[in-house]
Enzyme design. Structure first.
Site, PDB file in Angstrom:
ATOM      1  N   TYR A  82      58.546   7.403 -57.529  1.00 57.33           N
ATOM      2  CA  TYR A  82      57.878   7.059 -56.255  1.00 57.33           C
ATOM      3  C   TYR A  82      57.461   5.964 -55.925  1.00 57.33           C
ATOM      4  CZ  TYR A  82      55.243   9.048 -52.289  1.00 57.33           C
ATOM      5  OH  TYR A  82      54.801   9.397 -51.031  1.00 57.33           O
ATOM      6  N   ASN A  94      64.479  21.168 -40.197  1.00 57.05           N
ATOM      7  CA  ASN A  94      63.975  22.049 -40.827  1.00 57.05           C
ATOM      8  C   ASN A  94      62.812  21.933 -41.897  1.00 57.05           C
ATOM      9  OD1 ASN A  94      63.282  24.809 -41.166  1.00 57.05           O
ATOM     10  ND2 ASN A  94      64.638  24.829 -42.877  1.00 57.05           N
ATOM     11  N   ARG A 103      71.164  21.296 -41.492  1.00 58.31           N
ATOM     12  CA  ARG A 103      72.185  21.509 -42.366  1.00 58.31           C
ATOM     13  C   ARG A 103      72.769  22.866 -41.707  1.00 58.31           C
ATOM     14  NH1 ARG A 103      71.042  20.434 -48.540  1.00 58.31           N
ATOM     15  NH2 ARG A 103      69.354  21.783 -48.285  1.00 58.31           N
ATOM     16  N   ARG A 150      74.616  26.421 -42.482  1.00 67.39           N
ATOM     17  CA  ARG A 150      74.392  27.610 -43.477  1.00 67.39           C
ATOM     18  C   ARG A 150      74.875  28.670 -42.764  1.00 67.39           C
ATOM     19  NH1 ARG A 150      68.566  25.977 -44.050  1.00 67.39           N
ATOM     20  NH2 ARG A 150      69.452  24.225 -43.061  1.00 67.39           N
ATOM     21  N   GLY A 167      62.353   9.513 -45.262  1.00 62.21           N
ATOM     22  CA  GLY A 167      62.890  10.446 -46.509  1.00 62.21           C
ATOM     23  C   GLY A 167      64.280  10.048 -46.745  1.00 62.21           C
ATOM     24  N   GLY A 168      64.611  10.522 -48.208  1.00 60.59           N
ATOM     25  CA  GLY A 168      66.070  10.417 -48.333  1.00 60.59           C
ATOM     26  C   GLY A 168      66.500  11.449 -49.104  1.00 60.59           C
ATOM     27  N   TRP A 176      55.794   5.009 -44.499  1.00 63.41           N
ATOM     28  CA  TRP A 176      55.320   5.642 -45.773  1.00 63.41           C
ATOM     29  C   TRP A 176      53.788   5.945 -45.524  1.00 63.41           C
ATOM     30  CZ3 TRP A 176      53.990   2.916 -50.945  1.00 63.41           C
ATOM     31  CH2 TRP A 176      53.740   4.065 -52.024  1.00 63.41           C
TER      32      TRP A 176
HETATM   33  N1  LIG Z   1      57.618   8.713 -45.871  1.00 63.96           N
HETATM   34  C1  LIG Z   1      56.464   9.483 -45.967  1.00 63.96           C
HETATM   35  O1  LIG Z   1      55.260   9.057 -45.730  1.00 63.96           O
HETATM   36  C2  LIG Z   1      56.684  11.017 -46.163  1.00 63.96           C
HETATM   37  C3  LIG Z   1      55.795  11.881 -45.878  1.00 63.96           C
HETATM   38  C4  LIG Z   1      56.096  13.212 -45.995  1.00 63.96           C
HETATM   39  C5  LIG Z   1      57.278  13.591 -46.568  1.00 63.96           C
HETATM   40  N2  LIG Z   1      58.101  12.586 -46.798  1.00 63.96           N
HETATM   41  C6  LIG Z   1      59.417  13.088 -47.099  1.00 63.96           C
HETATM   42  O2  LIG Z   1      60.054  13.822 -46.082  1.00 63.96           O
HETATM   43  C7  LIG Z   1      61.171  14.410 -46.740  1.00 63.96           C
HETATM   44  C8  LIG Z   1      60.705  16.099 -46.270  1.00 63.96           C
HETATM   45  O3  LIG Z   1      59.340  16.230 -46.571  1.00 63.96           O
HETATM   46  P1  LIG Z   1      58.694  17.842 -46.573  1.00 63.96           P
HETATM   47  O4  LIG Z   1      57.452  17.842 -47.506  1.00 63.96           O
HETATM   48  O5  LIG Z   1      58.756  18.001 -45.193  1.00 63.96           O
HETATM   49  O6  LIG Z   1      60.044  18.651 -47.108  1.00 63.96           O
HETATM   50  P2  LIG Z   1      60.312  20.167 -47.364  1.00 63.96           P
HETATM   51  O7  LIG Z   1      59.462  21.012 -46.403  1.00 63.96           O
HETATM   52  O8  LIG Z   1      60.395  20.654 -48.518  1.00 63.96           O
HETATM   53  O9  LIG Z   1      62.009  20.070 -46.558  1.00 63.96           O
HETATM   54  C9  LIG Z   1      62.644  19.425 -47.297  1.00 63.96           C
HETATM   55  C10 LIG Z   1      64.144  19.593 -46.331  1.00 63.96           C
HETATM   56  O10 LIG Z   1      64.983  18.552 -47.084  1.00 63.96           O
HETATM   57  C11 LIG Z   1      66.309  19.083 -46.501  1.00 63.96           C
HETATM   58  N3  LIG Z   1      67.100  18.776 -47.527  1.00 63.96           N
HETATM   59  C12 LIG Z   1      67.172  18.907 -48.804  1.00 63.96           C
HETATM   60  N4  LIG Z   1      68.029  18.365 -49.276  1.00 63.96           N
HETATM   61  C13 LIG Z   1      68.893  18.033 -48.348  1.00 63.96           C
HETATM   62  C14 LIG Z   1      70.141  17.430 -48.491  1.00 63.96           C
HETATM   63  N5  LIG Z   1      71.092  17.232 -49.581  1.00 63.96           N
HETATM   64  N6  LIG Z   1      70.714  16.973 -47.004  1.00 63.96           N
HETATM   65  C15 LIG Z   1      70.214  17.075 -45.925  1.00 63.96           C
HETATM   66  N7  LIG Z   1      68.803  17.849 -46.103  1.00 63.96           N
HETATM   67  C16 LIG Z   1      68.494  18.230 -47.249  1.00 63.96           C
HETATM   68  C17 LIG Z   1      65.991  20.579 -46.335  1.00 63.96           C
HETATM   69  O11 LIG Z   1      66.968  21.154 -45.566  1.00 63.96           O
HETATM   70  P3  LIG Z   1      67.183  22.715 -45.400  1.00 63.96           P
HETATM   71  O12 LIG Z   1      66.394  23.068 -44.621  1.00 63.96           O
HETATM   72  O13 LIG Z   1      68.667  22.743 -45.133  1.00 63.96           O
HETATM   73  O14 LIG Z   1      67.213  23.451 -46.879  1.00 63.96           O
HETATM   74  C18 LIG Z   1      64.688  20.846 -45.871  1.00 63.96           C
HETATM   75  O15 LIG Z   1      64.545  20.887 -44.571  1.00 63.96           O
HETATM   76  C19 LIG Z   1      60.928  14.381 -48.198  1.00 63.96           C
HETATM   77  O16 LIG Z   1      61.932  13.425 -48.628  1.00 63.96           O
HETATM   78  C20 LIG Z   1      59.454  13.624 -48.340  1.00 63.96           C
HETATM   79  O17 LIG Z   1      59.383  12.914 -49.710  1.00 63.96           O
HETATM   80  C21 LIG Z   1      57.843  11.151 -46.679  1.00 63.96           C
END
Ligand SMILES: NC(=O)c1ccc[n+]([C@@H]2O[C@H](COP(=O)([O-])OP(=O)(O)OC[C@H]3O[C@@H](n4cnc5c(N)ncnc54)[C@H](OP(=O)(O)O)[C@@H]3O)[C@@H](O)[C@H]2O)c1
Length: 392
Positions: free
Chosen positions: A111, A210, A233, A235, A303-304, A328
């Site tokens: 991170y 999602n 994605r 499903r 995100g990645g 971020w």
């Molecule tokens: N930059 C920032 O400030 C910031 C802030 C918050 C979060 N984030 C990032 O945003 C992302 C989402 O966070 P969250 O808390 O909202 O996550 P979350 O609710 O846990 O959801 C994760 C999502 O990622 C998708 N996913 C997982 N693996 C994948 C893949 N290989 N290809 C495509 N989609 C995939 C899942 O898709 P499915 O629905 O299909 O399972 C799900 O919708 C994370 O990377 C997190 O680190 C960044």
């Protein structure tokens, strides 16, 4: 009394050693990030020894890690001492704290910030103020507070911190909404407010729709009259998810494969091409967004999730003037820590949306704090529900 050298209270009144260092970090803001602190000289350490004993010694149970790695190897429930000085300190009982992808990345050492060890995990959550020092007037016992900055260490039963480290929020929203408002909804809000001017009728496209951030984007846009094209994605039960996201206010919900199909042209007969693209996934899912953006538009990567780089077509940035940014939330918070009005304004907008039913609490599985291992096992295999630790 607070030390002028390192903001500590009584640390060096305790004899030196590993335990001392743990206490040192626990007292200092209760988070362990590598903020550059001037190292006290020998003479200054001697000065510390003259400070009085703390008014009360407390302890908490916290999920502590001492090195990076898989949670099952590195995370342990431990009793950690807390010191409350009765002057500048706030003593908090944590109520709930989610397990976000960023928390897992932080455990793994993948991170943007790394903690000083030993560290308490967790960046987000809500706590109730139990008591405040005589010099604290920003919060009072009974108030709900959330961390102002990242790295607070929310996976704990209790914490002691200073006033600037927490922001009070109203306690008339659900516990889950309160515990999850400061990361994902704030990220969605900032990305929609800070990069382009969006007006009703404009269009935003996003992948990872999602995700919890994605669902917040859908709801905030819907309340602002902004169209969203939401990429998910594929499903087996895809129609159920399409319906769910539509019920949140999504204008269109499509699979990643649809981005390469003729159906996209039909969508743009109805709505404008997007001014803003939000990229949660990277890889092909992100590369395919470029084709559909308006010239001069903006893509923000936050995100990645696919762990693949985003392929950027040269003509998109040269001839079509598409601008690329990263966002971020952690950095935004650091940059805006001084601007209490801006932070409060954002939270107040979001909490008002929650109260009006425009921003629903994320689907969460509530897990008792002592059963934390379940929360982490499940986070490795997410099933559309965020795990949230409930402290009792
Ligand atoms: N930059 C920032 O400030 C910031 C802030 C918050 C979060 N984030 C990032 O945003 C992302 C989402 O966070 P969250 O808390 O909202 O996550 P979350 O609710 O846990 O959801 C994760 C999502 O990622 C998708 N996913 C997982 N693996 C994948 C893949 N290989 N290809 C495509 N989609 C995939 C899942 O898709 P499915 O629905 O299909 O399972 C799900 O919708 C994370 O990377 C997190 O680190 C960044």
């Amino acid at each position: 009394m607070t030390c002028m050298v390192c903001e500590l209270t009584v640390i060096f009144s305790v004899s030196a050693g590993m335990g001392t260092r743990l206490l040192h970090r626990t007292i200092r803001k209760n988070y362990f990030l590598r903020h550059p602190l001037p190292k006290p000289t020998q003479k200054q350490c001697m000065l510390h020894r003259t400070f009085p004993k703390p008014i009360s010694n407390l302890s908490c149970e916290a999920l502590v890690y001492r090195r990076h790695g898989a949670f099952s190897d590195v995370l342990h429930l431990e009793e950690v001492p807390l010191f409350y000085n009765g002057r500048e300190d706030i003593y908090i009982r944590m109520l709930a704290a989610p397990v976000n992808p960023a928390d897992i990345n932080m455990l793994h050492g993948n991170y943007g910030i790394t903690p000083c060890f030993p560290a308490i995990g967790g960046n987000e959550g809500v706590g109730e103020v139990i008591k405040v020092g005589c010099n604290v007037n920003s919060v009072k016992p009974g108030d709900w507070v959330i961390p102002t900055d990242s790295g607070f260490g929310t996976w704990t039963t209790h914490a002691v911190c200073q006033a600037h480290q927490v922001t009070s929020i109203p306690n008339n929203i659900s516990l889950i909404s309160a515990a999850t408002v400061s990361v994902n909804p704030c990220t969605a809000y900032r990305m929609l407010m800070d990069f382009v001017t969006l007006n009703p009728g404009d269009t935003v496209i996003q992948n990872g729709a999602n995700s919890t951030v994605g669902q917040a984007v859908i709801q905030i846009c819907s309340s602002m009259g902004i169209n969203t094209i939401n990429v998910i994605r594929d499903r087996p039960n895809v129609n159920a998810l399409i319906e769910k996201l539509r019920s949140l206010g999504a204008t269109y919900v499509i699979t990643e494969e649809t981005l390469q199909k003729q159906e996209m042209a039909d969508i743009f007969k109805v709505v404008e091409r997007p001014k803003l693209a939000l990229n949660c996934v990277g890889g092909r899912s992100a590369g395919d967004l470029f084709t559909h953006l308006m010239d001069g538009s903006t893509m923000v990567t936050y995100g990645g999730m696919s762990r693949k780089p985003t392929p950027v077509p040269a003509k998109a940035v040269i001839f079509r003037n598409i601008k690329l940014y990263g966002f971020w939330m952690t950095q935004w918070k650091k940059d805006n820590l001084h601007d209490v009005a801006k932070i409060k304004g954002m939270l107040s907008d979001l909490i008002e949306m929650v109260r009006k039913g425009h921003l629903l609490e994320p689907a969460c599985t509530q897990i008792p704090f002592k059963e934390y291992e379940t929360a982490f096992h499940d986070s490795l295999n997410p099933c559309g529900s965020k795990n949230i630790l409930i402290m009792e």
